[in-house]
Design an enzyme around this catalytic site. Structure first.
Site, mmCIF file in Angstrom:
data_model
loop_
_atom_site.group_PDB
_atom_site.id
_atom_site.type_symbol
_atom_site.label_atom_id
_atom_site.label_comp_id
_atom_site.label_asym_id
_atom_site.label_seq_id
_atom_site.Cartn_x
_atom_site.Cartn_y
_atom_site.Cartn_z
ATOM 1 N N TYR A 48 0.865 -1.252 0.026
ATOM 2 C CA TYR A 48 0.017 -0.143 0.027
ATOM 3 C C TYR A 48 1.035 1.181 -0.086
ATOM 4 C CZ TYR A 48 -3.626 3.417 1.776
ATOM 5 O OH TYR A 48 -4.308 4.496 1.737
ATOM 6 N N LYS B 290 -11.991 -0.827 5.125
ATOM 7 C CA LYS B 290 -12.456 -1.382 3.631
ATOM 8 C C LYS B 290 -13.501 -2.539 3.725
ATOM 9 C CE LYS B 290 -9.001 1.278 2.450
ATOM 10 N NZ LYS B 290 -7.755 0.975 2.153
ATOM 11 N N ASP C 60 -0.345 -7.507 6.076
ATOM 12 C CA ASP C 60 -1.496 -6.737 6.015
ATOM 13 C C ASP C 60 -2.739 -7.634 5.181
ATOM 14 O OD1 ASP C 60 -3.346 -4.644 4.809
ATOM 15 O OD2 ASP C 60 -2.052 -2.939 4.925
HETATM 16 C C1 PLP Z 1 -6.254 1.433 2.737
HETATM 17 C C2 PLP Z 1 -5.274 0.667 3.014
HETATM 18 C C3 PLP Z 1 -4.470 1.003 4.064
HETATM 19 C C4 PLP Z 1 -4.546 2.265 5.070
HETATM 20 O O1 PLP Z 1 -5.709 2.307 5.749
HETATM 21 P P1 PLP Z 1 -6.447 3.570 6.167
HETATM 22 O O2 PLP Z 1 -7.556 3.139 6.822
HETATM 23 O O3 PLP Z 1 -6.614 4.293 4.811
HETATM 24 O O4 PLP Z 1 -5.557 4.537 6.935
HETATM 25 C C5 PLP Z 1 -3.325 0.005 4.253
HETATM 26 N N1 PLP Z 1 -3.154 -1.142 3.874
HETATM 27 C C6 PLP Z 1 -4.052 -1.454 2.645
HETATM 28 C C7 PLP Z 1 -3.615 -2.679 1.730
HETATM 29 C C8 PLP Z 1 -5.169 -0.562 2.517
HETATM 30 O O5 PLP Z 1 -5.794 -0.686 1.063
#
Ligand code: PLP
Length: 385
Positions: A102, A199, A174
Site C-alpha cells: 500500500y 475497507k 496486511d
Molecule cells: C487503505 C489501506 C491501508 C491504509 O488504511 P487507512 O484506513 O486508509 O489508514 C493500508 N493497507 C491497505 C492494504 C489498504 O488498502
C-alpha cells in the site's frame, strides 16, 4: 454464551456479544472518556478511554477471535495501526517490505520512520530464496500483503512466516484485501496481522479504522503499551460501526466474490483488455499458492486497456462505478493506482514493480453484476480512440 463452530456465526456472535447489564443484543456505544472510581486505587477495570473502552474492547475481542489470535487492537485508521506496529522497532532496525505494498505504508516508512533511522527495503517476496539473502542482522521483520495492491501479487504467507521464524524476526501481514473470512495469516504462522478496517470489515465506506491482531503475550503487551502511549485509538462510535459492519462480512463477501469472478471472466474475454490481474484466474501469478492459503481469489481486480483506448475517457464514461480511492464498500469503485493510491511511490519504482500508467484497479461491489458489466462494456466502447 453463544455456541458455534463456523466463522459465519463468529462474525455475528464473536468477541463480546451483547450487553450483560441490560440484555441488549448489541454492544452499547460507551461514549465516555473516563470512569468514576469508587475509592482511591479502586476502579471497575476501566479508567480512561484511551487505555480502554468497552465498545472498543468488544471490537478488539471480536477481531482477535476471527483472526485466531490472542489479542486485538483498534486504531483510528489503517495507517495508525501500521504506525503502531512499526513503533515496535528502534533506530538501526530495518523492515523488508513486499513490492506493491500500500502506498501509505511505503510513505510512512520512507518519510516518517526513516527520520528515526528505521530503514526499509523493497523486495520481491514471491522469491523466497532471494528474500532470505536480504535478511541481514539489522532486519527485524518482513511485512507483506497478499494479494498485494494493485497487481494482486500472491506471496506464500506460510513460507514467509517460516522464514521469519528461522531467522528470529517478525512476520507481518496486511490482510486488508482478504479479511479473516477469506484468509487467516496467524493460522499460517504469521506473528502480526494488520487491517485497514476502512475497507471490507467496515464494508460501507462510512468509517476509517485500523486493527492489529497478535498471538503472543509479549507482543500483545508491547502493542497495548504502544497503543496507550501513542494514543491513535478508535472511538466508541466507530468501534460500534465496525462491529455492525463485521456482522454482514460473510454475506457481503460471498456476493462480492461471485461478482468479482464474473467481472474477471468478462474482462479476460474482452478484446480491448490486455492484462487482467485476479488471483482467482487459473493463469494468474500465484494461483495455486492463493488457493492453498485463502478461500478464493478475493474481490480486487486490476487490468490494462489496449493502447487504442483512452484511459481518461474510460474513467469519465463510467456511470455506475465511481472513480474514488479506497475499496471494500458495497458500491463498486474504480481507481487509477499510478495517480491515486500509489502516487507517493516514485515513477521509476512504479515502473519497476509494474504499476503502469495504464493500470486500472476495480473494487467490485455487490450491485447486480449485469449492471456492473454493462457499465464496464459501455465505458470501454466509449473510450475507443
Ligand atoms: C487503505 C489501506 C491501508 C491504509 O488504511 P487507512 O484506513 O486508509 O489508514 C493500508 N493497507 C491497505 C492494504 C489498504 O488498502
Amino acid at each position: 454464551m453463544s455456541e458455534y463452530k463456523f466463522i459465519e456465526s463468529a462474525l455475528i456472535h464473536g468477541g463480546i456479544y451483547g450487553d450483560k447489564t441490560t440484555g441488549a443484543v448489541n454492544v452499547p456505544i460507551y461514549q465516555t472518556s473516563t470512569y468514576e472510581q469508587k475509592a482511591l486505587g479502586e476502579n471497575t477495570g476501566w479508567e480512561y478511554s484511551r487505555t480502554g473502552n468497552p465498545t472498543r474492547a468488544a471490537l478488539e475481542a471480536l477481531i482477535a477471535e476471527l483472526e485466531k489470535g490472542s489479542a486485538g487492537f483498534a486504531f483510528a485508521s489503517g495507517m495508525a495501526a501500521i504506525t503502531a506496529v512499526l513503533s515496535l522497532f528502534k533506530s538501526g532496525d530495518k523492515v523488508l517490505i513486499s513490492s506493491n505494498v500500500y502506498g501509505g505504508t511505503f510513505r510512512v516508512l520512507d518519510k516518517v520512520f526513516n527520520n528515526f533511522n528505521i530503514g526499509y527495503s523493497i523486495e520481491d517476496t514471491t522469491n523466497l530464496k532471494a528474500l532470505e539473502e536480504k535478511i541481514t542482522p539489522d532486519v527485524k521483520a518482513i511485512l507483506v500483503e497478499s494479494p498485494a495492491n494493485p497487481l494482486l501479487t500472491v506471496t506464500d504467507l506460510g513460507a514467509v512466516a517460516a522464514l521469519a521464524k528461522k531467522h528470529g524476526i517478525l512476520s507481518i501481514v496486511d490482510n486488508t484485501f482478504m479479511t479473516p473470512y477469506l484468509q487467516r495469516p496467524i493460522e499460517l504462522g504469521v506473528d502480526i496481522v494488520i487491517h485497514s478496517a476502512t475497507k471490507y470489515l467496515g464494508g460501507h465506506s462510512d468509517v476509517v479504522a485500523g486493527l492489529v491482531v497478535v498471538n503472543d503475550d509479549t507482543l500483545a503487551e508491547r502493542l497495548a503499551f504502544i497503543q496507550n502511549s501513542t494514543g491513535g485509538v478508535l472511538g466508541p462510535f466507530d468501534s460500534f460501526l465496525l462491529i455492525r459492519g463485521i456482522k454482514t462480512l460473510g454475506v457481503r463477501l460471498d456476493r462480492h466474490v461471485e461478482n468479482a469472478e464474473k467481472a474477471a471472466a468478462f474482462l479476460k474475454a474482452h478484446k480491448g483488455v490486455r492484462n487482467v490481474y485476479y488471483p482467482g484466474l487459473p493463469e494468474a501469478q500465484g494461483y495455486e499458492i492463493n488457493k492453498k492459503q485463502a478461500k478464493n481469489g478475493g474481490v480486487m481486480i486490476s487490468f490494462e486497456l489496449d493502447e487504442k483506448y483512452d484511459i481518461k475517457k474510460f474513467f469519465s464514461s463510467l456511470k455506475l462505478i465511481a472513480l474514488a480511492e479506497s475499496l471494500g464498500g458495497v458500491e463498486s469503485l474504480v481507481c487509477h493506482p499510478a495517480s491515486m493510491t500509489h502516487a507517493s511511490i516514485p515513477y521509476e519504482i512504479r515502473q519497476k514493480v509494474g504499476i503502469t500508467d495504464g493500470l486500472i484497479r476495480l473494487s467490485i461491489g455487490i450491485e447486480n453484476i449485469e449492471d456492473i458489466l454493462a457499465d464496464l462494456e459501455n465505458a470501454i466502447a466509449e473510450s475507443e480512440r
